[in-house]
Write a protein that holds these residues in place. Sequence first.
Motif, PDB file in Angstrom:
ATOM      1  N   GLU A 174     -33.582  82.124  -2.381  1.00  0.00           N
ATOM      2  CA  GLU A 174     -32.840  81.584  -1.165  1.00  0.00           C
ATOM      3  C   GLU A 174     -34.121  80.763  -0.356  1.00  0.00           C
ATOM      4  O   GLU A 174     -33.640  79.590   0.388  1.00  0.00           O
ATOM      5  CB  GLU A 174     -32.424  82.659  -0.429  1.00  0.00           C
ATOM      6  CG  GLU A 174     -31.293  83.563  -0.883  1.00  0.00           C
ATOM      7  CD  GLU A 174     -30.912  84.488  -0.382  1.00  0.00           C
ATOM      8  OE1 GLU A 174     -31.445  84.949   0.731  1.00  0.00           O
ATOM      9  OE2 GLU A 174     -29.929  85.151  -0.798  1.00  0.00           O
ATOM     10  N   PHE A 175     -35.121  81.334  -0.321  1.00  0.00           N
ATOM     11  CA  PHE A 175     -36.298  80.561   0.681  1.00  0.00           C
ATOM     12  C   PHE A 175     -36.540  79.078  -0.131  1.00  0.00           C
ATOM     13  O   PHE A 175     -36.802  77.966   0.929  1.00  0.00           O
ATOM     14  CB  PHE A 175     -37.753  81.183   0.541  1.00  0.00           C
ATOM     15  CG  PHE A 175     -38.609  80.595   1.371  1.00  0.00           C
ATOM     16  CD1 PHE A 175     -38.793  80.787   2.907  1.00  0.00           C
ATOM     17  CD2 PHE A 175     -39.442  79.804   0.742  1.00  0.00           C
ATOM     18  CE1 PHE A 175     -39.644  80.407   3.528  1.00  0.00           C
ATOM     19  CE2 PHE A 175     -40.584  79.300   1.329  1.00  0.00           C
ATOM     20  CZ  PHE A 175     -40.842  79.637   2.994  1.00  0.00           C
ATOM     21  N   PHE A 176     -36.569  78.941  -1.272  1.00  0.00           N
ATOM     22  CA  PHE A 176     -36.841  77.711  -2.084  1.00  0.00           C
ATOM     23  C   PHE A 176     -35.299  76.853  -2.333  1.00  0.00           C
ATOM     24  O   PHE A 176     -35.457  75.971  -3.024  1.00  0.00           O
ATOM     25  CB  PHE A 176     -37.433  77.699  -3.088  1.00  0.00           C
ATOM     26  CG  PHE A 176     -39.264  77.913  -2.963  1.00  0.00           C
ATOM     27  CD1 PHE A 176     -39.881  76.936  -2.360  1.00  0.00           C
ATOM     28  CD2 PHE A 176     -39.713  79.376  -2.939  1.00  0.00           C
ATOM     29  CE1 PHE A 176     -41.154  77.215  -1.772  1.00  0.00           C
ATOM     30  CE2 PHE A 176     -41.133  79.864  -2.789  1.00  0.00           C
ATOM     31  CZ  PHE A 176     -41.694  78.518  -2.237  1.00  0.00           C
ATOM     32  N   GLU A 177     -34.189  77.434  -1.750  1.00  0.00           N
ATOM     33  CA  GLU A 177     -33.327  76.840  -2.055  1.00  0.00           C
ATOM     34  C   GLU A 177     -32.665  76.620  -3.230  1.00  0.00           C
ATOM     35  O   GLU A 177     -32.161  75.619  -3.900  1.00  0.00           O
ATOM     36  CB  GLU A 177     -33.012  75.669  -1.108  1.00  0.00           C
ATOM     37  CG  GLU A 177     -33.292  75.613   0.349  1.00  0.00           C
ATOM     38  CD  GLU A 177     -33.126  74.182   1.024  1.00  0.00           C
ATOM     39  OE1 GLU A 177     -33.368  73.404   0.433  1.00  0.00           O
ATOM     40  OE2 GLU A 177     -32.937  74.380   2.365  1.00  0.00           O
ATOM     41  N   ILE A 178     -32.825  77.534  -4.161  1.00  0.00           N
ATOM     42  CA  ILE A 178     -32.260  77.666  -5.510  1.00  0.00           C
ATOM     43  C   ILE A 178     -31.112  78.437  -5.749  1.00  0.00           C
ATOM     44  O   ILE A 178     -30.875  79.385  -5.201  1.00  0.00           O
ATOM     45  CB  ILE A 178     -33.434  78.513  -6.376  1.00  0.00           C
ATOM     46  CG1 ILE A 178     -35.072  77.672  -6.246  1.00  0.00           C
ATOM     47  CG2 ILE A 178     -33.169  78.166  -7.932  1.00  0.00           C
ATOM     48  CD1 ILE A 178     -36.086  78.548  -6.995  1.00  0.00           C
ATOM     49  N   GLU A 179     -30.212  77.745  -6.498  1.00  0.00           N
ATOM     50  CA  GLU A 179     -28.915  78.440  -6.649  1.00  0.00           C
ATOM     51  C   GLU A 179     -29.005  79.733  -7.244  1.00  0.00           C
ATOM     52  O   GLU A 179     -29.292  79.915  -8.242  1.00  0.00           O
ATOM     53  CB  GLU A 179     -27.960  77.617  -7.334  1.00  0.00           C
ATOM     54  CG  GLU A 179     -26.552  77.755  -7.423  1.00  0.00           C
ATOM     55  CD  GLU A 179     -25.732  77.052  -8.677  1.00  0.00           C
ATOM     56  OE1 GLU A 179     -24.406  77.228  -8.790  1.00  0.00           O
ATOM     57  OE2 GLU A 179     -26.449  76.423  -9.141  1.00  0.00           O
ATOM     58  N   ARG A 180     -28.260  80.624  -6.514  1.00  0.00           N
ATOM     59  CA  ARG A 180     -27.725  81.798  -7.086  1.00  0.00           C
ATOM     60  C   ARG A 180     -25.989  81.764  -7.071  1.00  0.00           C
ATOM     61  O   ARG A 180     -25.538  81.628  -6.004  1.00  0.00           O
ATOM     62  CB  ARG A 180     -28.196  82.905  -6.456  1.00  0.00           C
ATOM     63  CG  ARG A 180     -27.929  84.431  -6.944  1.00  0.00           C
ATOM     64  CD  ARG A 180     -28.398  85.662  -6.270  1.00  0.00           C
ATOM     65  NE  ARG A 180     -27.598  85.861  -5.072  1.00  0.00           N
ATOM     66  CZ  ARG A 180     -28.060  85.531  -3.846  1.00  0.00           C
ATOM     67  NH1 ARG A 180     -29.395  85.096  -3.754  1.00  0.00           N
ATOM     68  NH2 ARG A 180     -27.503  85.587  -2.802  1.00  0.00           N
ATOM     69  N   PRO A 181     -25.293  81.643  -8.135  1.00  0.00           N
ATOM     70  CA  PRO A 181     -24.053  81.438  -8.262  1.00  0.00           C
ATOM     71  C   PRO A 181     -23.123  82.603  -7.512  1.00  0.00           C
ATOM     72  O   PRO A 181     -23.643  83.872  -7.365  1.00  0.00           O
ATOM     73  CB  PRO A 181     -23.727  81.814  -9.688  1.00  0.00           C
ATOM     74  CG  PRO A 181     -24.816  81.466 -10.358  1.00  0.00           C
ATOM     75  CD  PRO A 181     -25.969  81.863  -9.603  1.00  0.00           C
ATOM     76  N   ALA A 182     -22.329  82.163  -6.675  1.00  0.00           N
ATOM     77  CA  ALA A 182     -21.379  82.796  -5.491  1.00  0.00           C
ATOM     78  C   ALA A 182     -20.653  83.847  -6.373  1.00  0.00           C
ATOM     79  O   ALA A 182     -20.207  84.783  -5.827  1.00  0.00           O
ATOM     80  CB  ALA A 182     -20.664  82.073  -4.733  1.00  0.00           C
ATOM     81  N   SER A 183     -20.124  83.421  -7.800  1.00  0.00           N
ATOM     82  CA  SER A 183     -19.192  84.153  -8.406  1.00  0.00           C
ATOM     83  C   SER A 183     -19.681  85.272  -9.174  1.00  0.00           C
ATOM     84  O   SER A 183     -19.631  85.379 -10.590  1.00  0.00           O
ATOM     85  CB  SER A 183     -18.376  83.223  -9.223  1.00  0.00           C
ATOM     86  OG  SER A 183     -19.049  82.418 -10.025  1.00  0.00           O
ATOM     87  N   LEU A 184     -20.726  86.040  -8.661  1.00  0.00           N
ATOM     88  CA  LEU A 184     -21.111  87.124  -9.376  1.00  0.00           C
ATOM     89  C   LEU A 184     -21.037  88.427  -8.952  1.00  0.00           C
ATOM     90  O   LEU A 184     -21.661  88.884  -7.950  1.00  0.00           O
ATOM     91  CB  LEU A 184     -22.634  87.129  -9.551  1.00  0.00           C
ATOM     92  CG  LEU A 184     -23.164  85.580 -10.238  1.00  0.00           C
ATOM     93  CD1 LEU A 184     -24.766  85.416 -10.388  1.00  0.00           C
ATOM     94  CD2 LEU A 184     -22.706  85.568 -11.581  1.00  0.00           C
ATOM     95  N   PRO A 185     -19.585  89.094  -9.376  1.00  0.00           N
ATOM     96  CA  PRO A 185     -19.523  90.137  -8.416  1.00  0.00           C
ATOM     97  C   PRO A 185     -20.262  91.274  -8.416  1.00  0.00           C
ATOM     98  O   PRO A 185     -20.732  92.138  -7.411  1.00  0.00           O
ATOM     99  CB  PRO A 185     -18.175  90.667  -8.908  1.00  0.00           C
ATOM    100  CG  PRO A 185     -17.973  90.038 -10.517  1.00  0.00           C
ATOM    101  CD  PRO A 185     -18.783  88.670 -10.178  1.00  0.00           C
ATOM    102  N   ASN A 186     -21.144  91.617  -9.488  1.00  0.00           N
ATOM    103  CA  ASN A 186     -21.736  93.002  -9.715  1.00  0.00           C
ATOM    104  C   ASN A 186     -23.172  92.634  -9.096  1.00  0.00           C
ATOM    105  O   ASN A 186     -23.423  93.382  -8.453  1.00  0.00           O
ATOM    106  CB  ASN A 186     -22.075  93.157 -11.156  1.00  0.00           C
ATOM    107  CG  ASN A 186     -20.654  93.216 -11.835  1.00  0.00           C
ATOM    108  OD1 ASN A 186     -20.023  94.046 -11.554  1.00  0.00           O
ATOM    109  ND2 ASN A 186     -20.901  92.417 -13.157  1.00  0.00           N
ATOM    110  N   VAL A 187     -23.911  91.303  -9.181  1.00  0.00           N
ATOM    111  CA  VAL A 187     -24.908  91.099  -8.425  1.00  0.00           C
ATOM    112  C   VAL A 187     -24.936  91.051  -7.119  1.00  0.00           C
ATOM    113  O   VAL A 187     -25.637  91.547  -6.097  1.00  0.00           O
ATOM    114  CB  VAL A 187     -25.711  89.568  -9.097  1.00  0.00           C
ATOM    115  CG1 VAL A 187     -26.588  89.162  -8.006  1.00  0.00           C
ATOM    116  CG2 VAL A 187     -26.140  89.867 -10.528  1.00  0.00           C
ATOM    117  N   ASN A 188     -23.721  90.452  -6.581  1.00  0.00           N
ATOM    118  CA  ASN A 188     -23.370  90.354  -5.216  1.00  0.00           C
ATOM    119  C   ASN A 188     -23.050  91.768  -4.756  1.00  0.00           C
ATOM    120  O   ASN A 188     -23.643  91.797  -3.352  1.00  0.00           O
ATOM    121  CB  ASN A 188     -22.102  89.442  -4.882  1.00  0.00           C
ATOM    122  CG  ASN A 188     -22.366  88.049  -5.177  1.00  0.00           C
ATOM    123  OD1 ASN A 188     -23.638  87.571  -5.227  1.00  0.00           O
ATOM    124  ND2 ASN A 188     -21.376  87.281  -5.581  1.00  0.00           N
TER     125      ASN A 188
END
Length: 203
Positions: A174-188
């Motif tokens: 997040e600090f380096f603005e690298i995408e983490r997909p929003a549609s990851l229910p388990n990770v989220n």
Amino acid sequence: MKLYCGVGPNSYRVRIFMAEKGVDLPRVEVDLFKGEHKFPEFLKLNSLGQIPVLMLDDGTVITESVAICRYLEELNPEPPLFGREPVGRAKVEMWNRRVELQVMGTIGDYTFHTNEFFKDRVPQFPGFGEAQKLNVPRKWEWLDREMADGRPFIAGEQFSIADITAGVAAWLGEFFEIERPASLPNVNRWLERVRSRPSWNAQ
């Protein structure tokens, strides 16, 4: 004992670990932006010029964040953050290593090879770094599939250093603005659970 630390993911890992253990140590802040990690007096502690560094009362020096955490675990076994019995300890070791290499390492490759701060630390290959940035979402997707069994934490039912490592990787991305997909229910769900812990705001 005293802990030499500063900004950055590895110092953050140790601070979260200490907070989970209820351990407070005197700290020496090392200003990376002023290059204090390259000063001769610091290089006597760690010839690689990296933080964190734990100095014991007898002058013994321990470097590498996981090694420092292991030492603190030996002194403060409760709550266990490296597993409680042989299978549990092996699974924590396995998962900590996997998220360190697959997720944190991929993010690290991008930052090392594209960020101005690291240009004198490693030979930079920006094309490789950008390729690794594109690979980060796939690493999170892999972790999401691995956690589809519904377990609450990365190595199983109990919070462990594997969660600290992966959580810090999320923070770094997040600090380096690298995408983490929003549609990851388990990770989220996992990340929300981890970030709700008081240790997550460890300073």
